[in-house]
Design an enzyme around this catalytic site. Structure first.
Site, PDB file in Angstrom:
ATOM      1  N   HIS A   2     115.374  81.757 -10.526  1.00  0.00           N
ATOM      2  CA  HIS A   2     113.600  82.957  -9.718  1.00  0.00           C
ATOM      3  C   HIS A   2     113.207  82.977 -10.319  1.00  0.00           C
ATOM      4  O   HIS A   2     112.152  83.518 -10.352  1.00  0.00           O
ATOM      5  CB  HIS A   2     114.272  83.557  -9.360  1.00  0.00           C
ATOM      6  CG  HIS A   2     113.886  84.727  -8.511  1.00  0.00           C
ATOM      7  ND1 HIS A   2     113.124  86.813  -9.390  1.00  0.00           N
ATOM      8  CD2 HIS A   2     113.602  84.935  -7.471  1.00  0.00           C
ATOM      9  CE1 HIS A   2     113.218  86.457  -7.918  1.00  0.00           C
ATOM     10  NE2 HIS A   2     113.132  86.093  -7.009  1.00  0.00           N
ATOM     11  N   LYS A  59     108.471  81.853 -12.549  1.00  0.00           N
ATOM     12  CA  LYS A  59     107.535  81.923 -12.437  1.00  0.00           C
ATOM     13  C   LYS A  59     106.870  81.541 -13.061  1.00  0.00           C
ATOM     14  O   LYS A  59     105.904  82.483 -14.082  1.00  0.00           O
ATOM     15  CB  LYS A  59     107.287  82.916 -11.039  1.00  0.00           C
ATOM     16  CG  LYS A  59     107.798  82.672  -9.289  1.00  0.00           C
ATOM     17  CD  LYS A  59     108.598  84.121  -9.959  1.00  0.00           C
ATOM     18  CE  LYS A  59     108.919  84.446  -8.361  1.00  0.00           C
ATOM     19  NZ  LYS A  59     110.335  84.776  -8.315  1.00  0.00           N
ATOM     20  N   ASP A  64      99.050  71.937 -21.360  1.00  0.00           N
ATOM     21  CA  ASP A  64      99.087  71.571 -22.340  1.00  0.00           C
ATOM     22  C   ASP A  64      99.508  72.482 -23.464  1.00  0.00           C
ATOM     23  O   ASP A  64      98.581  72.094 -24.206  1.00  0.00           O
ATOM     24  CB  ASP A  64      97.280  71.443 -22.146  1.00  0.00           C
ATOM     25  CG  ASP A  64      96.537  70.186 -21.193  1.00  0.00           C
ATOM     26  OD1 ASP A  64      97.634  69.405 -21.134  1.00  0.00           O
ATOM     27  OD2 ASP A  64      95.748  70.159 -21.714  1.00  0.00           O
ATOM     28  N   HIS A 102     106.406  92.885  -3.833  1.00  0.00           N
ATOM     29  CA  HIS A 102     106.873  92.554  -4.333  1.00  0.00           C
ATOM     30  C   HIS A 102     106.621  92.224  -6.685  1.00  0.00           C
ATOM     31  O   HIS A 102     107.439  91.557  -6.169  1.00  0.00           O
ATOM     32  CB  HIS A 102     106.709  90.620  -3.933  1.00  0.00           C
ATOM     33  CG  HIS A 102     107.251  89.886  -4.061  1.00  0.00           C
ATOM     34  ND1 HIS A 102     107.038  88.957  -5.228  1.00  0.00           N
ATOM     35  CD2 HIS A 102     108.458  89.008  -3.922  1.00  0.00           C
ATOM     36  CE1 HIS A 102     108.149  88.264  -5.409  1.00  0.00           C
ATOM     37  NE2 HIS A 102     108.703  87.821  -4.226  1.00  0.00           N
ATOM     38  N   LYS A 117     107.231  92.804 -10.075  1.00  0.00           N
ATOM     39  CA  LYS A 117     108.331  93.452 -11.392  1.00  0.00           C
ATOM     40  C   LYS A 117     106.811  93.641 -12.307  1.00  0.00           C
ATOM     41  O   LYS A 117     107.045  92.863 -13.151  1.00  0.00           O
ATOM     42  CB  LYS A 117     109.004  91.923 -11.004  1.00  0.00           C
ATOM     43  CG  LYS A 117     109.441  91.469 -10.125  1.00  0.00           C
ATOM     44  CD  LYS A 117     108.640  90.942  -9.790  1.00  0.00           C
ATOM     45  CE  LYS A 117     109.051  89.539  -8.612  1.00  0.00           C
ATOM     46  NZ  LYS A 117     109.865  90.569  -7.019  1.00  0.00           N
ATOM     47  N   ASP A 156     103.420 104.354 -22.325  1.00  0.00           N
ATOM     48  CA  ASP A 156     103.229 105.378 -23.105  1.00  0.00           C
ATOM     49  C   ASP A 156     101.523 104.278 -23.640  1.00  0.00           C
ATOM     50  O   ASP A 156     101.125 104.071 -24.847  1.00  0.00           O
ATOM     51  CB  ASP A 156     103.831 104.553 -24.616  1.00  0.00           C
ATOM     52  CG  ASP A 156     104.972 106.189 -24.469  1.00  0.00           C
ATOM     53  OD1 ASP A 156     104.960 106.873 -23.500  1.00  0.00           O
ATOM     54  OD2 ASP A 156     105.707 106.532 -25.339  1.00  0.00           O
TER      55      ASP A 156
END
Length: 409
Positions: A112, A114, A119, A292, A294, A299
């Site tokens: 899952h 991404k 380089d 969608h 996350k 603080d």
């Protein structure tokens, strides 16, 4: 097993496909030596085709390009799409290539993540897939999501991890993985003032690393915690940390889905509302479009962006990756973005407006204290296997398409 904190980095927050795709496509198209890319979803729509063009441009200029997709998340790539890449020298890998006859049943323990590294100098980490539903012009179902662009020494660690994942997935030999990947952790010059920790979740040595870092940050919070997460259904220990922080005076806010892409997501999260609200946690439902993201901030000191949801799939099953960032300037950017979301696009959930029958209250209490307390155990009992990568070749795509057409005429 904790990962080290690396100093001297710079991060840019990228919101939605409008900010993410131009930056990552430009970086890939301009690659001189190497492109490493992992994604759960790659669709052959306008976004996938733009990525395809950038990958071809890099490969034709001589860069070594490795692309890893998940078999479940990216099942429908055409022969032409794959063959044009492999003909240009792109190495295509597919995670867990289970056969698909009558139904796609290879659901658990997905790749899952991404991630992109170009380089060895620029990295992208987040929750944005390569599909048109991350763009606003997709319509009401367009997703709200986040990623970061990273520069500095942390990039070498992300690159090392990605090389290791390819080597281990193809060989299954951990010693080979170590020998190949670890020499690539070269010292890059500082690019900024941020400390960063690249944290991943797997099904062997790092089963709860991402959750542990979340819980530690919440435990150390003194002023505020803001978490925006698409699929929110964590275990009992995570919920306890949120309530404990709220009780000691921390302003704890959750941004959850109010216009979900899957209704069961909102139903599951709503089972936790009374428990959290009664503990002093504030809940906001994002209603403008499907959430969608996350992402979280604590603080004005600590922030995280990545692929991991706070649900059983991400916390106990899937392969995930987040970057944890300690930098006041970046944390303020994240905090301001999430505050705008709460002010302009969310409805605050009030306990007084939640109807709950005595029967439902008993059911919810049973679920919280008997199921959620044990879910890390039962989730771990689901089918497990070592990560496995296979080369994705045009002939294999053609064979899979034939099977699908026979099963679904």
């Amino acid at each position: 097993m904790s990962q080290p904190w690396i100093s001297g980095n710079r991060f840019s927050l990228l919101e939605n496909g409008e900010q993410f795709y131009p930056r990552v496509f430009e970086a890939i198209a301009g690659a001189q030596r190497e492109v490493l890319l992992e994604t759960f979803i790659l669709y052959e729509d306008k976004v996938g085709k733009a990525l395809h063009a950038a990958l071809l441009e890099a490969a034709r200029r001589g860069a070594q390009v490795d692309v890893t997709v998940d078999a479940f998340g990216s099942p429908d790539l055409s022969v032409e799409f794959v063959s044009s890449l492999t003909s240009a020298g792109v190495r295509m890998h597919v995670f867990d290539p289970a056969p698909r006859v009558f139904a796609r049943v290879n659901y658990f323990r997905r790749m899952h993540r991404k991630l992109v590294v170009v380089d060895g100098k620029r990295a992208f980490v987040g929750g944005i897939n390569y599909s048109a539903d991350h763009l606003a012009d997709y319509g009401p179902e367009a997703k709200q999501d986040y990623a970061v662009e990273a520069e500095g020494p942390i990039v070498a660690h992300i690159r090392s991890f990605m090389l290791s994942a390819i080597a281990e997935g193809r060989t299954g030999r951990r010693w080979f993985t170590w020998r190949r990947a670890h020499p690539s952790v070269e010292m890059l010059p500082p690019a900024g003032d941020a400390d960063a920790q690249f944290v991943w979740r797997d099904n062997r040595d790092h089963k709860n690393d991402i959750e542990r870092q979340y819980r530690l940050a919440i435990r150390l919070a003194r002023k505020r915690v803001v978490i925006a997460n698409a699929y929110f259904f964590p275990g009992y220990a995570f919920l306890r940390e949120l309530r404990k922080a709220a009780r000691r005076g921390v302003e704890v806010s959750l941004i959850l889905q109010g216009n979900p892409d899957m209704p069961i997501v909102q139903t599951a999260a709503a089972m936790l509302y009374h428990h959290l609200l009664n503990g002093g946690v504030q809940i906001y439902e994002y209603c403008e479009r499907p959430l969608h993201g996350k992402i979280a901030v604590v603080d004005d000191e600590w922030a995280t962006v990545g692929s991991s949801n706070l649900d059983p799939l991400s916390l106990s099953l899937n392969l995930e990756a987040n970057v944890m960032i300690r930098d006041r300037a970046f944390a303020r950017v994240v905090g301001d973005s999430l505050q705008r979301l709460m002010r302009h696009s969310c409805n605050r959930v009030e306990a007084s407006k939640l109807a709950e029958s005595p029967t439902w209250r008993k059911l919810r209490s049973f679920f919280l204290f008997h199921v959620l307390r044990r879910y890390p155990y039962w989730a771990g009992r689901l089918p497990a296997h070592a990560p496995r990568l296979a080369p994705l070749l045009p002939t294999e795509v053609a064979a899979t398409d034939t099977v699908d057409k026979q099963a679904f005429p």
